[in-house]
Design a protein around this motif. Structure first.
Motif, PDB file in Angstrom:
ATOM      1  N   ASP A  77      37.585  32.318  51.005  1.00  0.00           N
ATOM      2  CA  ASP A  77      37.790  31.079  49.683  1.00  0.00           C
ATOM      3  C   ASP A  77      38.550  31.769  48.195  1.00  0.00           C
ATOM      4  N   THR A  78      40.271  31.822  48.549  1.00  0.00           N
ATOM      5  CA  THR A  78      40.958  32.312  46.880  1.00  0.00           C
ATOM      6  C   THR A  78      42.070  31.135  47.758  1.00  0.00           C
ATOM      7  N   ASN A  79      42.952  31.455  46.007  1.00  0.00           N
ATOM      8  CA  ASN A  79      44.036  31.327  46.001  1.00  0.00           C
ATOM      9  C   ASN A  79      45.017  31.868  45.357  1.00  0.00           C
TER      10      ASN A  79
ATOM     11  N   GLU B 268      46.554  35.576  38.691  1.00  0.00           N
ATOM     12  CA  GLU B 268      46.120  35.850  37.152  1.00  0.00           C
ATOM     13  C   GLU B 268      45.171  37.201  36.543  1.00  0.00           C
ATOM     14  N   ARG B 269      44.584  37.014  38.040  1.00  0.00           N
ATOM     15  CA  ARG B 269      43.171  38.998  37.588  1.00  0.00           C
ATOM     16  C   ARG B 269      43.855  39.718  38.235  1.00  0.00           C
ATOM     17  N   THR B 270      44.801  39.582  39.034  1.00  0.00           N
ATOM     18  CA  THR B 270      45.057  41.260  39.161  1.00  0.00           C
ATOM     19  C   THR B 270      46.248  41.174  39.445  1.00  0.00           C
TER      20      THR B 270
ATOM     21  N   ASP C  17      34.911  39.140  51.254  1.00  0.00           N
ATOM     22  CA  ASP C  17      34.397  38.912  50.042  1.00  0.00           C
ATOM     23  C   ASP C  17      35.711  38.904  49.751  1.00  0.00           C
ATOM     24  N   ARG C  18      35.221  38.109  49.306  1.00  0.00           N
ATOM     25  CA  ARG C  18      36.985  37.756  48.599  1.00  0.00           C
ATOM     26  C   ARG C  18      36.882  38.014  46.906  1.00  0.00           C
ATOM     27  N   GLY C  19      36.229  38.845  46.263  1.00  0.00           N
ATOM     28  CA  GLY C  19      36.081  39.900  45.700  1.00  0.00           C
ATOM     29  C   GLY C  19      36.515  41.281  45.710  1.00  0.00           C
TER      30      GLY C  19
ATOM     31  N   ARG D  67      32.166  48.253  48.745  1.00  0.00           N
ATOM     32  CA  ARG D  67      31.307  47.464  48.110  1.00  0.00           C
ATOM     33  C   ARG D  67      31.150  48.009  46.557  1.00  0.00           C
ATOM     34  N   MET D  68      31.861  46.382  45.645  1.00  0.00           N
ATOM     35  CA  MET D  68      32.080  47.460  44.402  1.00  0.00           C
ATOM     36  C   MET D  68      31.335  45.598  43.064  1.00  0.00           C
ATOM     37  N   VAL D  69      30.924  46.619  42.060  1.00  0.00           N
ATOM     38  CA  VAL D  69      30.682  45.638  41.116  1.00  0.00           C
ATOM     39  C   VAL D  69      31.470  45.521  39.987  1.00  0.00           C
ATOM     40  N   GLY D  70      33.172  44.327  40.483  1.00  0.00           N
ATOM     41  CA  GLY D  70      34.586  44.316  40.212  1.00  0.00           C
ATOM     42  C   GLY D  70      34.061  44.585  38.151  1.00  0.00           C
ATOM     43  N   ASN D  71      33.351  43.436  37.281  1.00  0.00           N
ATOM     44  CA  ASN D  71      33.972  43.683  36.384  1.00  0.00           C
ATOM     45  C   ASN D  71      33.520  44.578  35.524  1.00  0.00           C
TER      46      ASN D  71
ATOM     47  N   ALA E 180      45.556  49.639  40.383  1.00  0.00           N
ATOM     48  CA  ALA E 180      44.425  48.713  41.123  1.00  0.00           C
ATOM     49  C   ALA E 180      44.501  47.123  40.239  1.00  0.00           C
ATOM     50  N   ASN E 181      44.889  47.409  39.338  1.00  0.00           N
ATOM     51  CA  ASN E 181      45.069  45.524  39.031  1.00  0.00           C
ATOM     52  C   ASN E 181      45.415  45.744  37.024  1.00  0.00           C
ATOM     53  N   GLN E 182      47.184  44.505  37.461  1.00  0.00           N
ATOM     54  CA  GLN E 182      47.630  44.474  36.371  1.00  0.00           C
ATOM     55  C   GLN E 182      46.845  44.993  35.439  1.00  0.00           C
TER      56      GLN E 182
ATOM     57  N   ALA F  12      44.257  58.186  37.057  1.00  0.00           N
ATOM     58  CA  ALA F  12      43.701  57.012  38.252  1.00  0.00           C
ATOM     59  C   ALA F  12      42.480  56.751  37.872  1.00  0.00           C
ATOM     60  N   LEU F  13      41.620  56.392  38.606  1.00  0.00           N
ATOM     61  CA  LEU F  13      39.765  56.432  38.795  1.00  0.00           C
ATOM     62  C   LEU F  13      39.989  55.689  39.643  1.00  0.00           C
ATOM     63  N   GLY F  14      38.239  56.005  40.216  1.00  0.00           N
ATOM     64  CA  GLY F  14      38.075  56.005  41.756  1.00  0.00           C
ATOM     65  C   GLY F  14      36.347  55.766  41.477  1.00  0.00           C
TER      66      GLY F  14
END
Ligand code: COA
Length: 321
Positions: free
Chosen positions: A29-31, A37-39, A152-154, A210-214, A250-252, A307-309
């Protein structure tokens, strides 16, 4: 004159199969708009069923060797930074060593997740400047798709597979060409922000990411910026003197956030995240290879990689090409 680790060549490899955002949106469930926009990610490459991390690592290494003017006979150290080894043991690096026909020196894997390439580069640099090896193949390689939870869409929208490699050679030099400074850091207290919920000792399974994204996002901007400043301070170099920034992809929004925080022009930041996604330990050498081959990064220029990981781990390396 001093013994320095000179980066002679870089290479990379991406699996053929491309997974677009649109295709992903058919199974989770994503688009496309949300992901962009988020990444900033538009697509990622996914390894084939029979394509292993060592295969990707070998393909990238052959290109790095070719670019370096050195052959497998010259290599006496192989380090593979990976979170997705072919097997629990032996090291993927041992397989790469054998497959490339390297028959001297040591080969081992290094685990620092997405910071793995920076940690491996620093480790190889230490070995070269101490005279423990003469010519090192330093690789970041991942089949990260194998440990992604595709429900996991996150997380599943973020990651991809690939490999990048560099050849480092110990040379007595009277200039500053080569690895100039490195900074490495781990803070194990932040384990739960980004981890895999399986492993040989704890569960007997491979596990999934598994990740706590924010929370990872916030830490990434803060610690990557700090690592960049620290690597520069150790070298007595200011950020303005750096020609190119090659961050972990990782993310723009993380790339932009760091550039804003440190007042860096975005056109000095190499970004491949749109096309590769986050390839973990492979992302820095992959991005470096893209910008060297398209002519942006030129010999003699000052490059700051960072980098960070998971771990959390983070770090930076300042190199004059
Ligand atoms: N598609 C659509 N919606 C999604 C989604 C997806 N793929 N993933 C999450 N969402 C939803 C969430 O469920 C949430 O919905 P809600 O408000 O109804 O609860 C909403 O989007 C916002 O979620 P949030 O997690 O706060 O979004 P975000 O802006 O933090 O973006 C990440 C999420 C994962 C893109 C972002 O946190 C990130 O990139 N973090 C760093 C990750 C990283 O780099 N990890 C590797 C480091 S090596």
């Amino acid at each position: 004159m001093a013994l320095r680790s000179v980066l002679l060549g870089v290479g990379s490899f991406l699996p053929e199969r491309i997974l677009t955002n649109e295709e992903l949106a058919q199974s989770v469930d994503t688009n496309n708009e949300w992901i962009i926009e988020r990444t900033g990610i538009r697509q990622r490459h996914i390894a084939g069923k029979n394509e292993k991390t060592s295969d990707l690592a070998c393909a990238a290494s052959l290109k790095a060797l070719e670019a370096s003017g050195r052959t497998a006979d010259d290599i006496d150290l192989v380090i593979v930074a990976t979170t997705t080894p072919d097997l629990t043991f032996p090291a993927t690096a041992a397989r790469v060593q054998a497959a490339l026909g390297i028959n001297k020196g040591a080969a081992f894997d290094l685990q620092a997740v997405c910071s793995g390439f920076i940690f491996a580069l620093a480790t190889a640099d230490n070995a070269l400047v101490r005279g423990q090896a003469k010519c090192a193949l330093v690789i970041g390689a991942e089949t990260f798709s194998r440990i992604v939870d595709w429900t996991d869409r996150g997380t599943c929208v973020l990651f991809g597979d690939g490999a990048g490699a560099v050849v480092l050679e110990a040379q007595e030099r009277d200039d500053d060409r080569g690895v100039i400074s490195t900074f490495l850091r781990t803070d194990g207290r932040m384990h739960d922000l980004l981890y895999v919920d399986g492993g040989p000792s704890e569960t007997g399974t491979i596990g999934k990411v598994r990740m706590v994204g924010n929370a990872v996002f916030r830490n990434a901007v803060e610690h990557i910026s700090g690592a960049m400043l620290e690597a520069c301070a150790r070298a007595g170099v200011s950020l303005d003197q750096v020609d190119w920034f090659v961050p972990h992809q990782a993310n723009q929004r993380i790339l932009d956030g760091v550039a804003r925080k440190l007042d860096i022009a975005v056109d000095k930041v190499v970004s491949t995240v749109a096309l590769h996604g986050n390839t973990s330990a492979a992302s820095v050498p992959l991005a470096l290879d893209v910008a060297v081959r398209d002519g942006r990064i030129k010999p003699g220029q000052l490059v700051l990689m960072e980098a960070l990981g998971g771990g959390l781990t983070w770090g930076a390396a300042l190199v004059r090409l």
